[in-house]
Design a protein around this motif. Sequence first.
Motif, PDB file in Angstrom:
ATOM      1  N   LEU A 161      -4.239  -1.937  -0.558  1.00 34.43           N
ATOM      2  CA  LEU A 161      -3.043  -2.058  -1.370  1.00 34.43           C
ATOM      3  C   LEU A 161      -1.821  -2.001  -0.459  1.00 34.43           C
ATOM      4  O   LEU A 161      -1.922  -1.576   0.700  1.00 34.43           O
ATOM      5  N   ASP A 163       0.622  -0.027  -0.039  1.00 38.48           N
ATOM      6  CA  ASP A 163       1.001   1.260   0.558  1.00 38.48           C
ATOM      7  C   ASP A 163       0.003   1.742   1.607  1.00 38.48           C
ATOM      8  O   ASP A 163       0.152   2.846   2.141  1.00 38.48           O
ATOM      9  N   THR A 165      -3.240   2.309   1.061  1.00 37.52           N
ATOM     10  CA  THR A 165      -4.463   2.753   0.408  1.00 37.52           C
ATOM     11  C   THR A 165      -5.534   1.686   0.587  1.00 37.52           C
ATOM     12  O   THR A 165      -5.259   0.492   0.468  1.00 37.52           O
ATOM     13  N   LYS A 179     -12.513   5.145  -2.179  1.00 28.36           N
ATOM     14  CA  LYS A 179     -11.062   4.983  -2.027  1.00 28.36           C
ATOM     15  C   LYS A 179     -10.532   5.993  -1.018  1.00 28.36           C
ATOM     16  O   LYS A 179     -10.882   7.178  -1.077  1.00 28.36           O
ATOM     17  N   ALA A 223      -8.290  -6.176  -3.626  1.00 22.85           N
ATOM     18  CA  ALA A 223      -7.379  -5.385  -4.444  1.00 22.85           C
ATOM     19  C   ALA A 223      -6.118  -6.196  -4.714  1.00 22.85           C
ATOM     20  O   ALA A 223      -5.539  -6.783  -3.791  1.00 22.85           O
ATOM     21  N   ASP A 224      -5.686  -6.232  -5.962  1.00 19.53           N
ATOM     22  CA  ASP A 224      -4.515  -6.991  -6.377  1.00 19.53           C
ATOM     23  C   ASP A 224      -3.260  -6.153  -6.163  1.00 19.53           C
ATOM     24  O   ASP A 224      -3.117  -5.086  -6.772  1.00 19.53           O
ATOM     25  N   PRO A 225      -2.322  -6.610  -5.311  1.00 20.17           N
ATOM     26  CA  PRO A 225      -1.124  -5.805  -5.052  1.00 20.17           C
ATOM     27  C   PRO A 225      -0.199  -5.699  -6.253  1.00 20.17           C
ATOM     28  O   PRO A 225       0.653  -4.800  -6.296  1.00 20.17           O
ATOM     29  N   SER A 227      -1.214  -5.840  -9.905  1.00 18.71           N
ATOM     30  CA  SER A 227      -1.787  -5.031 -10.988  1.00 18.71           C
ATOM     31  C   SER A 227      -2.568  -3.826 -10.492  1.00 18.71           C
ATOM     32  O   SER A 227      -2.912  -2.949 -11.281  1.00 18.71           O
ATOM     33  N   HIS A 228      -2.859  -3.784  -9.184  1.00 17.28           N
ATOM     34  CA  HIS A 228      -3.693  -2.746  -8.562  1.00 17.28           C
ATOM     35  C   HIS A 228      -5.128  -2.760  -9.111  1.00 17.28           C
ATOM     36  O   HIS A 228      -5.835  -1.750  -8.987  1.00 17.28           O
ATOM     37  N   ARG A 229      -5.534  -3.879  -9.691  1.00 23.25           N
ATOM     38  CA  ARG A 229      -6.937  -4.013 -10.062  1.00 23.25           C
ATOM     39  C   ARG A 229      -7.792  -4.229  -8.805  1.00 23.25           C
ATOM     40  O   ARG A 229      -7.333  -4.822  -7.829  1.00 23.25           O
ATOM     41  N   ASP A 244      -9.585  -0.410 -12.384  1.00 27.77           N
ATOM     42  CA  ASP A 244      -8.258  -0.039 -11.915  1.00 27.77           C
ATOM     43  C   ASP A 244      -8.405   0.697 -10.581  1.00 27.77           C
ATOM     44  O   ASP A 244      -9.521   0.918 -10.102  1.00 27.77           O
ATOM     45  N   GLU A 245      -7.318   1.066  -9.977  1.00 28.84           N
ATOM     46  CA  GLU A 245      -7.376   1.614  -8.623  1.00 28.84           C
ATOM     47  C   GLU A 245      -8.036   2.988  -8.542  1.00 28.84           C
ATOM     48  O   GLU A 245      -8.358   3.463  -7.447  1.00 28.84           O
TER      49      GLU A 245
END
Length: 355
Positions: A161, A163, A165, A179, A223-225, A227-229, A244-245
């Motif tokens: 992501l 940030d 992550t 994660k 990972a989708d930046p 939606s964070h999916r 989700d994340e």
Amino acid sequence: MRGELPIIKPGDFLSIYDEAQNVEVPGIGEGGRSIWLTIPMPGVPPRNASVGPMSSPGEPHVKFKAQEGRDYHWQHLIFAVDGQGNLVDDWSRWDSTFKRVHKILISPYDPEKRVWVDDDGKCAIFIFSNDGKKLLQTIGVPGECGDDDKHFNRQTDIAWLPDGTFFVSDGYENTRVVKFDKTGKYLTSWGKPSWDWRTRKLVPGLPDPPPPNYFYNVHGIQADPVSHRVFVSDRENHRIQVFDENGKFLDIWPLGEYASIYHLLLTEDRHLWMSDGHGTFKILKYDLDGKMLNQWGTFGPHPGEIWGVHEFSTDQMGNLFTAEVFNGRPQKFRPKPGADPARLVGKQMRVAWKD
């Protein structure tokens, strides 16, 4: 690469097939009867570079018979080439570090372009400076496999992501997503087994297909930046699972009983591209709601044909690069003049990269 294999000269194909023999294989027919087969089989590539007793080393659960120095060389495992395939750097100084390099990745959000080497054979991820001169960090314990907050068991892929992550698909033996924060600190994990690597059998009592959050070969992740999916290739269950994340289940995309998705690439234009390595042998384009929009690819060992696309990416000019684990090679594809942009693999995200 996982070791260098001898080159097979094109002229040798004919001599191989001229010497093909009919071999009786006991016990593989219906009712346990013998079947006569032609070995090697005409019409298929003469060598799988990744799977089998005489392939690249490191594949577990295979009766490996190849000998180093005769059938393969454990050298030049990582090297860098320019866009024309010319050698520009050689990381041979790290050859002894690795056991089975699975994927090589760079976060699109990292301005330093650190190189993440995912070695599932060592059950560890090695993070290098971009020039390969320094090993900066190790995630996992090299040579120790497990399923806790400090160990992997044959992890397969990494996604980030903005940030920092990141998520690890873990993987071939474990059946979970892990994660971490940007420093590599463990945060959480999720996933249950629909397959048991110890018995090498499906977990009894589960429906077909298994429920959400059950995995069998967690092989690719993105990972989708926005939606964070988190999109996860549940490879041997022939589907994509979406979370989700924090691991909350959101959706399942059934891909068909033959699908075997190796790699996922979320492109700048917000489409999810996939490579089907040994199911349909296709490159596929999906929207982010799970609708297939396009597919292409022809199985084979010749230029332009593909077999086992294990990882792929695009450069700033739109060229597509594939890494084929079964053909044992990379290929470069240029966009055809006048091609429909919707049919071209989109550009890989390079959010923090200056060039």
